[in-house]
Motif scaffolding. Structure first.
Motif, PDB file in Angstrom:
ATOM      1  N   GLU B 255       1.032  -1.132   0.160  1.00 52.34           N
ATOM      2  CA  GLU B 255      -0.277   0.031  -0.432  1.00 52.34           C
ATOM      3  C   GLU B 255       0.998   1.205   0.257  1.00 52.34           C
ATOM      4  N   MET B 256       1.968   1.039   0.981  1.00 56.36           N
ATOM      5  CA  MET B 256       2.961   2.024   0.615  1.00 56.36           C
ATOM      6  C   MET B 256       3.621   2.395  -0.314  1.00 56.36           C
ATOM      7  N   LEU B 257       4.175   1.789  -1.054  1.00 57.06           N
ATOM      8  CA  LEU B 257       4.982   0.993  -2.213  1.00 57.06           C
ATOM      9  C   LEU B 257       3.960   2.353  -3.408  1.00 57.06           C
ATOM     10  N   GLU B 258       2.618   2.114  -3.365  1.00 54.18           N
ATOM     11  CA  GLU B 258       2.315   1.939  -4.726  1.00 54.18           C
ATOM     12  C   GLU B 258       1.789   4.179  -4.115  1.00 54.18           C
ATOM     13  N   ASN B 283      -8.398  12.488   5.604  1.00 60.01           N
ATOM     14  CA  ASN B 283      -8.769  12.110   7.209  1.00 60.01           C
ATOM     15  C   ASN B 283      -8.987  10.685   7.057  1.00 60.01           C
ATOM     16  N   SER B 284      -9.327  10.455   5.672  1.00 66.13           N
ATOM     17  CA  SER B 284      -9.538   8.824   5.801  1.00 66.13           C
ATOM     18  C   SER B 284      -8.383   7.438   5.671  1.00 66.13           C
ATOM     19  N   PHE B 285      -7.789   8.669   5.207  1.00 69.47           N
ATOM     20  CA  PHE B 285      -6.692   7.764   4.316  1.00 69.47           C
ATOM     21  C   PHE B 285      -5.275   7.936   5.520  1.00 69.47           C
ATOM     22  N   TRP B 286      -4.661   9.206   5.539  1.00 66.61           N
ATOM     23  CA  TRP B 286      -3.621   8.676   6.329  1.00 66.61           C
ATOM     24  C   TRP B 286      -3.766   9.234   7.599  1.00 66.61           C
ATOM     25  N   ILE B 287      -4.985   9.477   8.283  1.00 64.73           N
ATOM     26  CA  ILE B 287      -5.476   9.406  10.104  1.00 64.73           C
ATOM     27  C   ILE B 287      -5.541   8.230   9.711  1.00 64.73           C
ATOM     28  N   GLY B 288      -6.608   8.026   9.361  1.00 68.11           N
ATOM     29  CA  GLY B 288      -7.487   6.370   9.433  1.00 68.11           C
ATOM     30  C   GLY B 288      -6.903   5.197   8.997  1.00 68.11           C
ATOM     31  N   GLN B 289      -6.749   5.308   7.675  1.00 68.82           N
ATOM     32  CA  GLN B 289      -6.267   3.859   7.079  1.00 68.82           C
ATOM     33  C   GLN B 289      -4.817   3.976   7.543  1.00 68.82           C
ATOM     34  N   VAL B 290      -4.133   5.185   7.234  1.00 69.34           N
ATOM     35  CA  VAL B 290      -2.759   4.847   7.844  1.00 69.34           C
ATOM     36  C   VAL B 290      -2.159   4.798   9.030  1.00 69.34           C
ATOM     37  N   GLY B 291      -2.310   5.908   9.810  1.00 66.38           N
ATOM     38  CA  GLY B 291      -1.869   5.858  11.342  1.00 66.38           C
ATOM     39  C   GLY B 291      -2.606   5.026  11.864  1.00 66.38           C
ATOM     40  N   ILE B 292      -3.970   5.864  12.030  1.00 70.05           N
ATOM     41  CA  ILE B 292      -4.616   4.608  13.781  1.00 70.05           C
ATOM     42  C   ILE B 292      -4.817   3.273  12.568  1.00 70.05           C
ATOM     43  N   LEU B 293      -5.524   2.702  11.943  1.00 72.15           N
ATOM     44  CA  LEU B 293      -5.424   1.166  11.395  1.00 72.15           C
ATOM     45  C   LEU B 293      -4.231   0.698  11.173  1.00 72.15           C
ATOM     46  N   SER B 294      -3.436   1.721  10.665  1.00 72.93           N
ATOM     47  CA  SER B 294      -1.993   0.675  10.431  1.00 72.93           C
ATOM     48  C   SER B 294      -0.770   0.728  11.437  1.00 72.93           C
ATOM     49  N   VAL B 295      -0.356   1.239  11.940  1.00 66.43           N
ATOM     50  CA  VAL B 295       0.397   1.473  12.917  1.00 66.43           C
ATOM     51  C   VAL B 295      -0.037   1.495  14.369  1.00 66.43           C
ATOM     52  N   SER B 322      -7.607  -7.785  15.149  1.00 66.51           N
ATOM     53  CA  SER B 322      -8.318  -7.924  14.728  1.00 66.51           C
ATOM     54  C   SER B 322      -8.972  -7.006  14.407  1.00 66.51           C
ATOM     55  N   PHE B 323      -9.965  -6.223  15.256  1.00 61.11           N
ATOM     56  CA  PHE B 323     -11.006  -5.269  14.502  1.00 61.11           C
ATOM     57  C   PHE B 323     -10.393  -4.279  14.176  1.00 61.11           C
ATOM     58  N   MET B 324      -9.110  -3.781  14.565  1.00 59.90           N
ATOM     59  CA  MET B 324      -8.561  -3.376  13.832  1.00 59.90           C
ATOM     60  C   MET B 324      -8.813  -3.016  12.638  1.00 59.90           C
ATOM     61  N   LEU B 325      -7.688  -4.597  11.884  1.00 61.85           N
ATOM     62  CA  LEU B 325      -7.312  -4.462  10.692  1.00 61.85           C
ATOM     63  C   LEU B 325      -8.548  -4.663  10.012  1.00 61.85           C
ATOM     64  N   LEU B 326      -9.900  -5.505  10.228  1.00 58.06           N
ATOM     65  CA  LEU B 326     -11.277  -5.741   9.058  1.00 58.06           C
ATOM     66  C   LEU B 326     -11.131  -4.016   9.390  1.00 58.06           C
ATOM     67  N   LEU B 327     -11.584  -3.428  10.754  1.00 55.85           N
ATOM     68  CA  LEU B 327     -12.079  -1.774   9.947  1.00 55.85           C
ATOM     69  C   LEU B 327     -10.795  -0.976   8.996  1.00 55.85           C
ATOM     70  N   GLN B 328      -9.227  -1.651   9.197  1.00 56.14           N
ATOM     71  CA  GLN B 328      -8.300  -1.047   8.046  1.00 56.14           C
ATOM     72  C   GLN B 328      -8.341  -1.394   6.874  1.00 56.14           C
ATOM     73  N   VAL B 329      -9.268  -2.665   6.476  1.00 54.31           N
ATOM     74  CA  VAL B 329      -9.482  -2.768   4.453  1.00 54.31           C
ATOM     75  C   VAL B 329     -10.548  -2.363   4.360  1.00 54.31           C
ATOM     76  N   VAL B 330     -12.010  -1.464   5.388  1.00 47.66           N
ATOM     77  CA  VAL B 330     -12.726  -1.239   5.282  1.00 47.66           C
ATOM     78  C   VAL B 330     -12.615   0.395   4.272  1.00 47.66           C
ATOM     79  N   PHE B 331     -11.353   1.014   5.196  1.00 46.94           N
ATOM     80  CA  PHE B 331     -10.625   2.515   5.159  1.00 46.94           C
ATOM     81  C   PHE B 331      -9.999   1.853   3.599  1.00 46.94           C
TER      82      PHE B 331
END
Lengths: 274, 394, 177
Positions: B255-258, B283-295, B322-331
């Protein structure tokens, strides 16, 4: 004012004479009620309307013998929006969707580009843009419509074969087969497609295929008061489009790097036009 | 329609093509790869046991197959809600266009469904034969149909079953990859959209599918065990979490490579992608998907997998990750599917997307559709017992 | 029923074969007839699109009935303008040779809006060799008429210079005599 009347009447008389002489059959068609089957043919092939594209009527239409192109002359477009209005009426296009539209490009002295297209240009451009602080250097209008690509992305991605390129080069939609997945809308680099909110199937400009097959120009070309839209058959060496495309003028297509090879050409398009 | 149109124009700083104001692929199309992703991921978990012999995954090897089956039954629902003419959906099977990335869906989905169902039936055959003898009436009829009216459990017969199971599980892996990699290609094959047109798209979709599948199984497994007051198998959860960490690291790297390749190559469309990620999607990419739900999950996964954490804490941690990563994929699905469409093909502006609650493709539909596989899973659990130990008790 | 060690496999294979055969027959039956004649699409769709009803029918059918306007229009500077752009498509007016609806005639302020779609100089990008433009209300002041004047009080919409040329002619005749 008194002088006007006799002149007018004289004009009217000669006109009626001409009509009676020249197009008596045509005018009678409109006045005298006809039998149903006659009516059908008169509406399908409107012989009383003079041919606008030579070589279509008469002999059997051979799809492989034509190569139609569309040329938009940006240096002539005045942004009146006649084309948009006629197009919307010809196809009863639902509000908020556009088979064709006219964009206004404004370039200020710092080379900043401002583009707008309120309501697709349907209302024309009544007022200059007021939100630009810097002095304006240049303004021009860019009409947009289907590019009729030789290698169309929409046809490539349609999962059911509901959009296709016909042997005479028109990219058309089979609304009986379309499932409304909108994949073609995603794939079109020019955003000329939309999902008709009434039929829930994909729709786009067809270069008025139904008119072309009757020997008439697309409706936007016909109504353009500035002759900014030109349409014709490249295989006809006498056609205006052939003369333009074989002439020395600079002709471009939109988004050449997409590799779709459009049959829609632009004359006088600045490099900022996307 | 018109009001929304005007509104969108005033919000934008610059120009959007008039037909681009409407986001055609809405939440349903974000949901569809999410559901098929869980199918593919869950199937791969079961294959780890059935094909690759990861013994510690035995307790969930059957459950993960049924989990995949439950989600598979619902995978087409979002598509049917999305289609303008859903009654014509069979056209995709009748006249599939060989040049279309989407056309294969009907056949791939059907073949995969057959393989998955057959694998379930073969794996469960001894159990089903046993249950058929025990049950009466309607249930007896169901078990009779599911065993194809064969009660033969001779060693010869079971040996044949074992061979067929290995074969199905083996061809199931490439099919699961095709099912989901191909969903990524539906997006990756759109050259007109600069955020989608990358060969990394199928890879990212496949890896995120594995992440969501494994995470879904860990979470639902622990939840079911907790609510039924039975101990979850610690060894199994730990192994799953290790796989989850592996898949997620790969997923996140790609994802980051892209993003990195976009910003480094600086192609003609770079400014549009850059402004999208730092503008409407910030908000949904850097903060949601990457910051909170990936890091944060990465840190948690490092803690869980690399240090000695006691069992209770591990299960809580694993559920949370698991819950956070399920959300990460939703994001991620949201940012790719809906985010990608915000860029107008004019490359001069962004449109806006307003999800509606009661729309045909609205939030309510999305919630119902996300609950549907769980309902199906419950129904399946009435027929196929999830856990081996229940059988032993019986 | 006694079942052999592989009877369930045989039944599954039989079931799959039946499923495939029925599916194949169903596909053949329900595929549209003209599909694939020219390419991966229904060939009849080309003719269906060609048979679509025309709603705009050019100026020719308008002229025989509207003879007064026709006379003005064909000699005026607006002779290239489509009747249907200002008035609406023929299909809303005449169907099968019978009048089925009235087309609107623009009046008053509508006329001004309509004329300025093309003739407003305030919108740059209107090259002089393509179209004659004016700035409002400067044009009205120049011509020493009231600022409330609509365009058609001086210009006949179908032949914009008709009255003006006549007036000029009348004046010059007067001057000469």
């Amino acid at each position: 004012m008194d002088r006007e009347k006799p002149e007018l009447n004289e004009e009217r008389r000669t006109f009626i004479k001409k009509v009676l002489k020249g197009t008596i059959a045509g005018s009678l068609l409109l006045v005298i009620p006809l039998r149903a089957d006659d009516l059908e043919t008169s509406e399908q092939i409107p012989e009383h309307i003079p041919e606008q594209i030579p070589g279509i009527r008469g002999s059997e239409y051979d799809m492989s013998r034509h190569r139609f192109v569309f040329i938009v002359d940006i240096t002539r477009c005045i942004g009146c929006g006649s084309c948009c209005v006629a197009d919307k009426r010809e196809y009863n296009v639902p509000d908020g969707n556009y088979r064709t539209w006219v964009e206004r490009y404004i370039k200020d002295i710092d080379e900043n580009i401002y583009v707008d297209c309120p309501n697709g240009g349907l209302d024309g451009y009544q007022k200059p843009r007021e939100d630009i602080d810097r002095p304006v250097r240049d303004t021009f209008f860019v009409p947009k419509l289907c590019n009729m690509c030789e290698d169309p992305s929409c046809v490539q991605v349609c999962p059911v074969g509901a959009t296709f390129r016909s042997p005479d080069g028109f990219v058309l939609i089979d609304s009986e087969r379309c499932i409304g997945c909108a994949y073609c809308i995603q794939a079109c680099p020019y955003s000329v497609r939309f999902l008709n909110p009434v039929t829930h199937t994909a729709e786009k400009c067809s270069w008025c295929y139904h008119r072309v097959r009757r020997g008439l120009l697309p409706v936007c070309v016909h109504v353009c008061p500035a002759k900014a839209r030109k349409f014709g058959d490249l295989n006809d060496k006498e056609s205006e489009v052939y003369k333009i495309l074989s002439g020395p003028g600079v002709i471009t297509v939109l988004k050449r790097d997409m590799g779709n090879s459009p049959s829609l050409y632009y004359k006088g398009a600045r490099r900022e036009v996307i | 329609m018109n009001a929304a149109h005007e509104n969108a124009i005033t919000i934008l700083t610059n120009y959007v093509f008039p037909n681009d104001l409407h986001v055609h692929w809405s939440m349903m199309i974000a949901l569809y790869p999410y559901i098929t992703g869980i199918v593919a991921g869950a199937f791969i978990v079961s294959s780890l046991y059935h094909v690759f012999g990861v013994k510690s995954l035995k307790p969930i090897s059957r459950f993960s197959l049924l989990f995949a089956l439950a989600f598979l039954t619902c995978a087409t629902l979002p598509l049917l809600f999305h289609l303008g003419r859903p009654e014509r959906n069979f056209n995709i099977m009748l006249t599939p266009n060989p040049s279309s990335a989407m056309a294969g869906f009907g056949y791939i989905y059907m073949l995969y469904g057959v393989v998955l169902l057959l694998e379930v039936l073969f794996i469960y055959r001894p159990t089903l034969v046993y249950l058929r003898k025990k049950s009466q009436g309607l249930m007896e009829m169901i078990y009779r149909a599911l065993t194809f009216d064969s009660t033969n459990l001779s060693p010869e017969s079971l040996e044949l079953d074992r061979k067929i199971i290995s074969f199905l599980a083996a061809i199931g892996i490439p099919m699961a990859c095709v099912l989901h990699g191909y969903v990524g290609f539906i997006f990756g094959g759109i050259k007109a959209n600069p955020t989608w047109a990358t060969p990394l798209m199928p890879v990212i979709f496949l890896l995120s599918a594995c992440v969501s599948g494994v995470a879904g199984i860990i979470l639902v497994y622990i939840l079911i065990k907790t609510f039924t007051n039975k101990p979850a198998d610690t060894d199994c959860v730990r192994t799953c979490t290790n796989y989850l960490a592996g898949f997620f690291i790969l997923d996140f790297v790609f994802e980051m490579l892209e993003v990195l390749s976009h910003s480094y190559l600086r192609t003609a469309h770079y400014h549009a992608v850059d402004e999208l990620l730092n503008g409407p999607l910030y908000n949904s990419f850097w903060i949601g998907q990457v910051g909170i739900l990936s890091v944060i999950p990465l840190i948690l996964l490092g803690w869980l997998c690399l240090t000695r954490v006691n069992d209770t804490l591990f299960k809580i941690g694993a559920s949370l990750v698991s819950f956070m990563l399920l959300l990460q994929v939703v994001f991620m699905r949201w940012n790719v599917v809906i985010g990608g469409q915000l860029i107008s093909k004019s490359a001069r502006g962004f449109t806006v997307f307003h999800p509606e609650w009661f729309d045909k493709e609205g939030i309510l539909t999305a919630i119902v559709l996300m609950c549907a596989p769980l309902v199906v899973l419950f129904v399946i659990s009435r027929i196929f017992p999830f856990w081996m130990e229940e059988m032993d008790e019986g | 029923m006694k079942s052999s060690y592989n009877s369930h496999v045989k039944r599954i294979i039989l079931g799959l074969v039946i499923f495939a055969v029925v599916g194949f027959i169903g596909k053949e039956i329900s595929s549209p007839k003209s599909f694939g004649v020219y390419g991966h699409y229904r060939a009849d769709a080309i003719q269906e699109e060609a048979d679509r009803d025309m709603r705009h029918k050019t100026n020719t059918p308008c002229l025989p009935c509207h003879t007064h306007e026709a006379g003005l229009h064909k000699n005026g500077l607006h002779k290239t303008i489509s009747c249907e752009f200002c008035h609406g498509p023929m299909a809303d007016h005449i169907t099968s040779g019978i009048k089925t609806g009235e087309l609107p005639v623009k009046k008053g302020e509508e006329i001004r809006v309509l004329c300025l779609r093309c003739h407003n100089r305030a919108i740059h990008a209107r090259p002089g060799d393509v179209i004659k433009t004016v700035v409002m209300p400067d044009h009205l002041r120049d011509k020493k008429v009231k600022e409330t004047h609509t365009c058609n009080q001086c210009h006949h919409v179908h032949a914009p210079y008709n009255y003006i040329d006549q007036a000029k002619q009348a004046l010059s005749i007067k001057e000469a005599s």
